[in-house]
Motif scaffolding. Structure first.
Motif, PDB file in Angstrom:
ATOM      1  N   LEU A  47     -20.759 -15.946 -11.192  1.00 44.80           N
ATOM      2  CA  LEU A  47     -20.961 -16.554 -12.235  1.00 44.80           C
ATOM      3  C   LEU A  47     -20.031 -18.077 -12.955  1.00 44.80           C
ATOM      4  O   LEU A  47     -20.272 -18.765 -13.610  1.00 44.80           O
ATOM      5  N   ASP A  48     -18.724 -18.100 -12.180  1.00 42.95           N
ATOM      6  CA  ASP A  48     -17.643 -19.166 -12.138  1.00 42.95           C
ATOM      7  C   ASP A  48     -18.536 -20.827 -10.830  1.00 42.95           C
ATOM      8  O   ASP A  48     -18.868 -20.940 -12.001  1.00 42.95           O
ATOM      9  N   GLN A  49     -19.658 -20.432 -10.246  1.00 39.68           N
ATOM     10  CA  GLN A  49     -20.212 -21.046  -9.664  1.00 39.68           C
ATOM     11  C   GLN A  49     -21.314 -21.628 -11.422  1.00 39.68           C
ATOM     12  O   GLN A  49     -21.374 -22.406 -11.524  1.00 39.68           O
ATOM     13  N   MET A  50     -21.232 -20.489 -11.342  1.00 39.49           N
ATOM     14  CA  MET A  50     -23.106 -21.277 -12.968  1.00 39.49           C
ATOM     15  C   MET A  50     -21.946 -21.741 -13.917  1.00 39.49           C
ATOM     16  O   MET A  50     -22.817 -22.849 -14.532  1.00 39.49           O
ATOM     17  N   GLU A  51     -20.726 -21.911 -14.194  1.00 33.82           N
ATOM     18  CA  GLU A  51     -20.004 -22.399 -15.105  1.00 33.82           C
ATOM     19  C   GLU A  51     -19.706 -24.176 -14.763  1.00 33.82           C
ATOM     20  O   GLU A  51     -19.300 -24.348 -15.198  1.00 33.82           O
ATOM     21  N   TYR A  52     -19.666 -23.966 -13.629  1.00 29.79           N
ATOM     22  CA  TYR A  52     -18.892 -25.121 -12.883  1.00 29.79           C
ATOM     23  C   TYR A  52     -20.169 -26.097 -13.275  1.00 29.79           C
ATOM     24  O   TYR A  52     -20.138 -27.376 -12.845  1.00 29.79           O
ATOM     25  N   ALA A  53     -21.794 -25.578 -12.476  1.00 27.98           N
ATOM     26  CA  ALA A  53     -22.850 -25.772 -12.633  1.00 27.98           C
ATOM     27  C   ALA A  53     -22.954 -26.623 -14.325  1.00 27.98           C
ATOM     28  O   ALA A  53     -23.422 -27.724 -14.374  1.00 27.98           O
ATOM     29  N   ASP A  54     -22.698 -26.077 -15.045  1.00 22.90           N
ATOM     30  CA  ASP A  54     -23.001 -26.476 -16.403  1.00 22.90           C
ATOM     31  C   ASP A  54     -21.147 -27.863 -16.737  1.00 22.90           C
ATOM     32  O   ASP A  54     -21.719 -28.955 -17.248  1.00 22.90           O
ATOM     33  N   GLN A  55     -20.324 -27.834 -15.907  1.00 22.66           N
ATOM     34  CA  GLN A  55     -19.040 -28.487 -16.322  1.00 22.66           C
ATOM     35  C   GLN A  55     -19.377 -30.105 -15.042  1.00 22.66           C
ATOM     36  O   GLN A  55     -19.392 -30.854 -15.772  1.00 22.66           O
ATOM     37  N   LEU A  56     -20.765 -30.172 -14.504  1.00 21.07           N
ATOM     38  CA  LEU A  56     -21.064 -30.698 -13.270  1.00 21.07           C
ATOM     39  C   LEU A  56     -22.364 -31.697 -13.977  1.00 21.07           C
ATOM     40  O   LEU A  56     -22.320 -32.982 -13.516  1.00 21.07           O
ATOM     41  N   GLY A  57     -22.789 -31.315 -15.122  1.00 19.22           N
ATOM     42  CA  GLY A  57     -23.996 -31.928 -15.631  1.00 19.22           C
ATOM     43  C   GLY A  57     -25.319 -31.687 -15.524  1.00 19.22           C
ATOM     44  O   GLY A  57     -26.152 -32.114 -15.988  1.00 19.22           O
ATOM     45  N   PHE A  58     -25.447 -30.201 -14.996  1.00 20.97           N
ATOM     46  CA  PHE A  58     -26.713 -29.951 -14.392  1.00 20.97           C
ATOM     47  C   PHE A  58     -27.539 -29.000 -15.778  1.00 20.97           C
ATOM     48  O   PHE A  58     -26.839 -29.233 -16.945  1.00 20.97           O
ATOM     49  N   ALA A  91     -24.682 -26.107 -21.400  1.00 21.33           N
ATOM     50  CA  ALA A  91     -26.522 -26.381 -20.401  1.00 21.33           C
ATOM     51  C   ALA A  91     -27.649 -25.841 -20.660  1.00 21.33           C
ATOM     52  O   ALA A  91     -26.505 -24.061 -21.518  1.00 21.33           O
ATOM     53  N   LYS A  92     -28.281 -25.328 -20.976  1.00 24.61           N
ATOM     54  CA  LYS A  92     -29.897 -24.192 -21.452  1.00 24.61           C
ATOM     55  C   LYS A  92     -29.410 -23.455 -20.390  1.00 24.61           C
ATOM     56  O   LYS A  92     -28.915 -23.298 -18.910  1.00 24.61           O
ATOM     57  N   ALA A 361     -18.939 -27.596  -3.148  1.00 24.76           N
ATOM     58  CA  ALA A 361     -19.285 -28.900  -2.348  1.00 24.76           C
ATOM     59  C   ALA A 361     -20.522 -29.232  -2.341  1.00 24.76           C
ATOM     60  O   ALA A 361     -20.836 -30.607  -2.997  1.00 24.76           O
ATOM     61  N   ASN A 362     -21.488 -28.267  -2.498  1.00 21.92           N
ATOM     62  CA  ASN A 362     -22.968 -28.790  -2.263  1.00 21.92           C
ATOM     63  C   ASN A 362     -23.299 -28.819  -4.088  1.00 21.92           C
ATOM     64  O   ASN A 362     -23.954 -30.242  -3.723  1.00 21.92           O
ATOM     65  N   MET A 363     -23.001 -27.807  -4.173  1.00 19.83           N
ATOM     66  CA  MET A 363     -22.865 -28.269  -6.345  1.00 19.83           C
ATOM     67  C   MET A 363     -22.717 -30.085  -6.084  1.00 19.83           C
ATOM     68  O   MET A 363     -23.705 -31.034  -7.685  1.00 19.83           O
ATOM     69  N   GLN A 364     -21.524 -30.244  -5.985  1.00 16.34           N
ATOM     70  CA  GLN A 364     -21.213 -31.188  -6.938  1.00 16.34           C
ATOM     71  C   GLN A 364     -21.843 -32.595  -5.809  1.00 16.34           C
ATOM     72  O   GLN A 364     -21.794 -33.197  -6.269  1.00 16.34           O
ATOM     73  N   ALA A 365     -22.096 -32.569  -4.785  1.00 12.82           N
ATOM     74  CA  ALA A 365     -22.913 -33.647  -4.053  1.00 12.82           C
ATOM     75  C   ALA A 365     -23.897 -33.356  -4.727  1.00 12.82           C
ATOM     76  O   ALA A 365     -24.593 -35.171  -5.322  1.00 12.82           O
ATOM     77  N   PRO A 372     -27.865 -38.057 -10.815  1.00 14.63           N
ATOM     78  CA  PRO A 372     -27.985 -39.589 -11.625  1.00 14.63           C
ATOM     79  C   PRO A 372     -28.817 -40.504 -11.462  1.00 14.63           C
ATOM     80  O   PRO A 372     -29.820 -41.379 -12.346  1.00 14.63           O
ATOM     81  N   HIS A 373     -29.433 -40.600 -10.284  1.00 13.12           N
ATOM     82  CA  HIS A 373     -30.339 -41.017  -9.432  1.00 13.12           C
ATOM     83  C   HIS A 373     -32.009 -41.049 -10.396  1.00 13.12           C
ATOM     84  O   HIS A 373     -32.384 -42.282 -10.786  1.00 13.12           O
ATOM     85  N   PHE A 374     -32.083 -39.387 -10.562  1.00 14.36           N
ATOM     86  CA  PHE A 374     -33.591 -39.643 -11.473  1.00 14.36           C
ATOM     87  C   PHE A 374     -32.960 -39.657 -12.533  1.00 14.36           C
ATOM     88  O   PHE A 374     -34.399 -39.784 -13.282  1.00 14.36           O
ATOM     89  N   LYS A 375     -31.963 -39.062 -13.686  1.00 13.05           N
ATOM     90  CA  LYS A 375     -31.641 -39.843 -14.949  1.00 13.05           C
ATOM     91  C   LYS A 375     -32.337 -41.491 -14.614  1.00 13.05           C
ATOM     92  O   LYS A 375     -32.319 -41.695 -16.035  1.00 13.05           O
TER      93      LYS A 375
END
Length: 378
Positions: A47-58, A91-92, A361-365, A372-375
């Motif tokens: 769950l922490d990882q999912m919340e981190y994904a939201d914070q990272l901009g997924f 995030a959705k 580390a993978n999520m952050q990378a 950003p490249h695809f955005k």
């Protein structure tokens, strides 16, 4: 392109040798191998990882449903979606998806998803699936009734969301004198519906006809293209041109400083997923009556070709997974996007036995070097 973080929530502490001896991580692998203390920590870690994904901009986070397996600890995905509904701020949240034939009261799914849609103020995506064959062993449901139960449950849920109640519903598998669920969905007339599949032609035809987003499960990129082309053709038959936003591809991505380092780090965890956690005998995957003869022949032929476990190099070469340096991952993902024409990647940033530090580390990378490249290109 939109990036969703798709989590399988595996029991990553599973004894892989015990799974190998048992023959599968599904249904017959004893839950004596589950340590509740470790499992509780995993739920919070994931769950922490999912919340981190939201914070990272997924753009979104994804959950799914499986039963009696170390492959994924989400028998009731709505519980986890509810836990995320207030902590994931932007995030959705997608449940991809609820296995409709396994429930004896589809109105509970209508109510559950409407609650999640309200809790997220319209950031919820409803996923509907039949569930893989193993689920029918786990839940004691006749697989020969799978397609009929799915169609009837879907129709009832959509009516419950969009048609004011109370009204009665009398089907073959479900009968209700009163259909009048509270709350109603936040999104009107209903939440968006996404349909994951392994590539069933009937599912693709049905999803295209209703203009639902089709999600191809973990597959080589050539297979992904074939099924997305099929969806586009079915859409034309239905009188419209399908957009990229109606096609989503589920994959695994791992990013490190170099290709060599990425392969070395990802290898044991990807091997654990592909050769242990995903492994199941044919009779468990395709119980009698679950699918038609044509589909069974196609699946058996595919499995016969790949009966011997594939190397990580083979998985990368086939485009089933993307592993490498930031430049390699950007190049491959852009190539696959152009080839198959999808608008959403449902990316497993954690897979197999991968520990929390590697996942983050993978999520952050991915968030810093890939998204950003695809955005920017969009």
């Amino acid at each position: 392109m939109k990036f969703f973080n798709f989590h399988l929530m595996p029991y990553r502490h599973a004894d892989l040798d015990a799974i190998q001896k048992n023959g599968s991580a599904w249904v017959t692998f004893s839950n004596a191998h589950y340590d509740p203390a470790l499992g509780a920590e995993l739920y919070h870690e994931y769950l922490d990882q999912m919340e981190y994904a939201d914070q990272l901009g997924f753009d979104g986070v994804c959950l799914n449903e499986h039963h009696q397996t170390a492959y994924g600890l989400m028998p009731i995905p709505g519980v986890l979606a509810g836990a995320l509904a207030r902590s994931v701020k932007r995030a959705k949240i997608a449940v991809l998806g609820r296995a409709l034939p396994l429930v004896n009261n589809p109105l509970t799914v209508a109510e559950e998803f409407a609650m999640l849609d309200n809790l997220t103020r319209g950031r919820f995506i409803a996923g509907f699936v039949r569930g893989i064959g193993a689920e029918y062993h786990a839940m004691g449901i006749n697989p020969a009734e799978s397609q009929a139960r799915f169609a009837e449950a879907h129709d009832l849920i959509v009516r419950a969301w969009t048609e004011p109640g109370p009204f009665s519903y009398m089907g073959k598998h479900y009968q209700f004198q009163y259909v009048n669920p509270w709350p109603r969905p936040y999104q009107q007339p209903r939440p968006p519906i996404w349909v994951p599949s392994q590539g069933s032609s009937s599912t693709i035809r049905w999803a295209a006809g209703l203009r639902y987003t089709y999600c191809q499960t973990l597959s080589p990129i050539a297979t992904v293209k074939k099924f997305f082309d099929m969806y586009r053709e079915e859409a034309r038959k239905a009188g419209y041109e399908a957009g990229r936003d109606q096609l989503a591809w589920s994959n695994c991505i791992y990013v490190a400083e170099t290709d060599e380092r990425a392969m070395a780090e990802a290898r044991p965890h990807l091997e654990a997923l592909m050769t242990r956690l995903l492994k199941m005998p044919m009779e468990m995957l395709l119980p009698p009556g679950y699918t038609n003869i044509e589909a069974m022949k196609r699946i058996k032929a595919t499995r016969a070709v790949g009966a011997k476990p594939q190397s990580v190099e083979d998985l990368v070469k086939s485009g089933l997974v993307i592993i490498g340096s930031p430049s390699t991952v950007r190049e491959k993902l852009a190539e696959y996007e152009e080839l198959a024409g999808f608008g959403t990647t449902l990316t497993k940033t954690q897979f197999g036995t991968m520990p929390d530090g590697m996942v983050r580390a993978n999520m952050q990378a991915i968030a810093q070097e890939i998204i950003p490249h695809f955005k920017d290109a969009a």
